[in-house]
Design a protein around this motif. Structure first.
Motif, PDB file in Angstrom:
ATOM      1  N   SER A  14       0.850  -1.187   0.000  1.00 23.78           N
ATOM      2  CA  SER A  14       0.000   0.000   0.000  1.00 23.78           C
ATOM      3  C   SER A  14       0.881   1.230   0.000  1.00 23.78           C
ATOM      4  N   VAL A  15       0.335   2.325  -0.485  1.00 24.77           N
ATOM      5  CA  VAL A  15       1.053   3.596  -0.482  1.00 24.77           C
ATOM      6  C   VAL A  15       0.180   4.650   0.162  1.00 24.77           C
ATOM      7  N   GLU A  16       0.864   5.652   0.678  1.00 30.11           N
ATOM      8  CA  GLU A  16       0.143   6.709   1.378  1.00 30.11           C
ATOM      9  C   GLU A  16       0.944   7.993   1.298  1.00 30.11           C
ATOM     10  N   ARG A  17       0.222   9.093   1.257  1.00 30.35           N
ATOM     11  CA  ARG A  17       0.866  10.400   1.397  1.00 30.35           C
ATOM     12  C   ARG A  17       0.225  11.047   2.613  1.00 30.35           C
ATOM     13  N   PRO A  18       0.761  10.727   3.783  1.00 28.99           N
ATOM     14  CA  PRO A  18       0.080  11.104   5.027  1.00 28.99           C
ATOM     15  C   PRO A  18       0.077  12.602   5.311  1.00 28.99           C
ATOM     16  N   ASP A  19       1.016  13.319   4.721  1.00 30.86           N
ATOM     17  CA  ASP A  19       1.052  14.762   4.914  1.00 30.86           C
ATOM     18  C   ASP A  19       1.537  15.385   3.617  1.00 30.86           C
ATOM     19  N   GLY A  20       1.893  16.644   3.656  1.00 30.11           N
ATOM     20  CA  GLY A  20       2.272  17.311   2.409  1.00 30.11           C
ATOM     21  C   GLY A  20       3.647  16.984   1.890  1.00 30.11           C
ATOM     22  N   SER A  21       4.405  16.182   2.657  1.00 33.28           N
ATOM     23  CA  SER A  21       5.780  15.971   2.218  1.00 33.28           C
ATOM     24  C   SER A  21       6.160  14.498   2.078  1.00 33.28           C
ATOM     25  N   ASN A  22       5.631  13.621   2.906  1.00 35.31           N
ATOM     26  CA  ASN A  22       6.062  12.229   2.874  1.00 35.31           C
ATOM     27  C   ASN A  22       5.225  11.379   1.929  1.00 35.31           C
ATOM     28  N   PHE A  23       5.864  10.346   1.404  1.00 38.80           N
ATOM     29  CA  PHE A  23       5.203   9.376   0.535  1.00 38.80           C
ATOM     30  C   PHE A  23       5.729   8.025   0.975  1.00 38.80           C
ATOM     31  N   THR A  24       4.828   7.148   1.432  1.00 44.63           N
ATOM     32  CA  THR A  24       5.302   5.908   2.040  1.00 44.63           C
ATOM     33  C   THR A  24       4.840   4.686   1.267  1.00 44.63           C
ATOM     34  N   LEU A  25       5.640   3.638   1.350  1.00 44.07           N
ATOM     35  CA  LEU A  25       5.302   2.332   0.815  1.00 44.07           C
ATOM     36  C   LEU A  25       5.284   1.361   1.985  1.00 44.07           C
ATOM     37  N   LYS A  26       4.166   0.686   2.178  1.00 40.35           N
ATOM     38  CA  LYS A  26       4.044  -0.287   3.252  1.00 40.35           C
ATOM     39  C   LYS A  26       3.926  -1.685   2.643  1.00 40.35           C
ATOM     40  N   ILE A  27       4.691  -2.591   3.216  1.00 40.37           N
ATOM     41  CA  ILE A  27       4.547  -3.999   2.863  1.00 40.37           C
ATOM     42  C   ILE A  27       4.034  -4.681   4.128  1.00 40.37           C
ATOM     43  N   ARG A  28       2.847  -5.227   4.046  1.00 38.92           N
ATOM     44  CA  ARG A  28       2.157  -5.699   5.256  1.00 38.92           C
ATOM     45  C   ARG A  28       2.803  -6.928   5.862  1.00 38.92           C
ATOM     46  N   SER A  29       3.086  -7.903   5.070  1.00 43.07           N
ATOM     47  CA  SER A  29       3.658  -9.159   5.556  1.00 43.07           C
ATOM     48  C   SER A  29       4.757  -9.560   4.577  1.00 43.07           C
ATOM     49  N   THR A  30       5.973  -9.214   4.932  1.00 48.59           N
ATOM     50  CA  THR A  30       7.064  -9.367   3.976  1.00 48.59           C
ATOM     51  C   THR A  30       7.378 -10.828   3.683  1.00 48.59           C
ATOM     52  N   LYS A  31       7.800 -11.055   2.431  1.00 49.39           N
ATOM     53  CA  LYS A  31       8.218 -12.387   1.993  1.00 49.39           C
ATOM     54  C   LYS A  31       9.694 -12.298   1.605  1.00 49.39           C
ATOM     55  N   LEU A  32      10.327 -13.453   1.548  1.00 51.37           N
ATOM     56  CA  LEU A  32      11.743 -13.472   1.187  1.00 51.37           C
ATOM     57  C   LEU A  32      11.984 -12.775  -0.146  1.00 51.37           C
ATOM     58  N   GLU A  33      11.061 -12.989  -1.082  1.00 51.60           N
ATOM     59  CA  GLU A  33      11.233 -12.434  -2.421  1.00 51.60           C
ATOM     60  C   GLU A  33      11.001 -10.925  -2.493  1.00 51.60           C
ATOM     61  N   ASP A  34      10.609 -10.307  -1.381  1.00 55.50           N
ATOM     62  CA  ASP A  34      10.499  -8.854  -1.343  1.00 55.50           C
ATOM     63  C   ASP A  34      11.858  -8.191  -1.137  1.00 55.50           C
ATOM     64  N   SER A  35      12.870  -8.982  -0.877  1.00 54.46           N
ATOM     65  CA  SER A  35      14.221  -8.428  -0.713  1.00 54.46           C
ATOM     66  C   SER A  35      14.652  -7.768  -2.007  1.00 54.46           C
ATOM     67  N   ALA A  36      14.955  -6.490  -1.930  1.00 58.34           N
ATOM     68  CA  ALA A  36      15.282  -5.716  -3.124  1.00 58.34           C
ATOM     69  C   ALA A  36      15.666  -4.312  -2.700  1.00 58.34           C
ATOM     70  N   MET A  37      16.106  -3.529  -3.672  1.00 58.73           N
ATOM     71  CA  MET A  37      16.270  -2.098  -3.473  1.00 58.73           C
ATOM     72  C   MET A  37      14.981  -1.441  -3.915  1.00 58.73           C
ATOM     73  N   TYR A  38      14.431  -0.578  -3.085  1.00 55.40           N
ATOM     74  CA  TYR A  38      13.196   0.117  -3.405  1.00 55.40           C
ATOM     75  C   TYR A  38      13.514   1.595  -3.648  1.00 55.40           C
ATOM     76  N   PHE A  39      13.166   2.060  -4.834  1.00 52.46           N
ATOM     77  CA  PHE A  39      13.418   3.453  -5.198  1.00 52.46           C
ATOM     78  C   PHE A  39      12.107   4.227  -5.256  1.00 52.46           C
ATOM     79  N   CYS A  40      12.130   5.382  -4.678  1.00 52.22           N
ATOM     80  CA  CYS A  40      11.048   6.345  -4.832  1.00 52.22           C
ATOM     81  C   CYS A  40      11.459   7.324  -5.924  1.00 52.22           C
ATOM     82  N   ALA A  41      10.510   7.805  -6.681  1.00 50.18           N
ATOM     83  CA  ALA A  41      10.798   8.803  -7.712  1.00 50.18           C
ATOM     84  C   ALA A  41       9.664   9.811  -7.742  1.00 50.18           C
TER      85      ALA A  41
END
Lengths: 114, 111
Positions: A66-93
């Motif tokens: 899920s993603v959220e922009r809780p305020d005027g500046s932050n942008f978040t990515l939530k992974i609820r229940s991580t799996k081994l295959e979620d291991s990676a570099m995550y880039f925001c743009a």
């Protein structure tokens, strides 16, 4: 020069745990993105966000994400229940407006799921 | 969705030599972008090509968009150790949204 920032730079978590990756896009930008890059592979699109809602998502972006922009500046990515295959570099743009504009990438968060 | 294929996957270059990396698509592209990612770094925008047959230069880098807008190339002359990294082509989606990246060309420079 303005930059996209991301925190944390590294995150180690146990399988099944929730993680939240944080991004601060460039201040006058309107379009926000998350991408991921598994080690040694290409950059893959996850989700785009505009006007406080998801505008497009890939098949990777399932119900665990899920993603959220809780305020005027932050942008978040939530992974609820991580799996081994979620291991990676995550880039925001982010980018300022629609077509013909450059996307500026943050430095990334390296996520390791054990 | 749009897919772009990049070749070669790896490029070992002697310092001072030239090399070219190619990006190919089976469909006509509205635009193509090139990014460079240093080892351990993030993608950094280099250039965007929009017009058929367009050629743009940045110092030792020459970017070209094919006449049919189905392929693109990046040519680097007189390679330096600072050119080390992975070069990705990427296509922006029709709605001006997501970037679809090619597999990248990982460049290693031998001094």
């Amino acid at each position: 020069e303005p930059e996209v920032t991301q925190t944390p730079s590294h995150q180690v978590t146990q399988m099944g745990q929730e993680v939240i990756l944080r991004c601060v896009p460039i201040s006058n930008h309107l379009y926000f993105y998350w991408y991921r890059q598994i080690l040694g592979q290409k950059v893959e699109f996850l989700v785009s966000f505009y006007n406080n809602e998801i505008s497009e998502k890939s098949e990777i972006f399932d119900d665990q994400f899920s993603v959220e922009r809780p305020d005027g500046s932050n942008f978040t990515l939530k992974i609820r229940s991580t799996k081994l295959e979620d291991s990676a570099m995550y880039f925001c743009a982010s980018k300022r407006k629609d077509v013909s504009e450059t996307q500026y990438f943050g430095p990334g968060t390296r996520l390791l799921v054990l | 969705g749009q897919q772009v294929m990049q070749i070669p996957q790896y490029q070992h270059v002697q310092e001072g030599e030239d090399f070219t990396t190619y990006c190919n698509s089976s469909t006509t592209l509205s635009n193509i972008q090139w990014y460079k990612q240093r080892p351990g770094g993030h993608p950094v925008f280099l250039i965007q090509l929009v017009k058929s047959g367009e050629v743009k230069k940045q110092k030792r880098l020459t970017f070209q968009f094919g006449e049919a807008k189905k392929n693109s190339s990046l040519h680097i002359t007189a390679t330096q150790t600072t050119d080390v990294g992975t070069y990705f082509c990427a296509v922006e989606g029709a709605a001006g949204n997501k970037l679809t990246f090619g597999g990248g060309t990982r460049v290693l420079v031998k001094p």
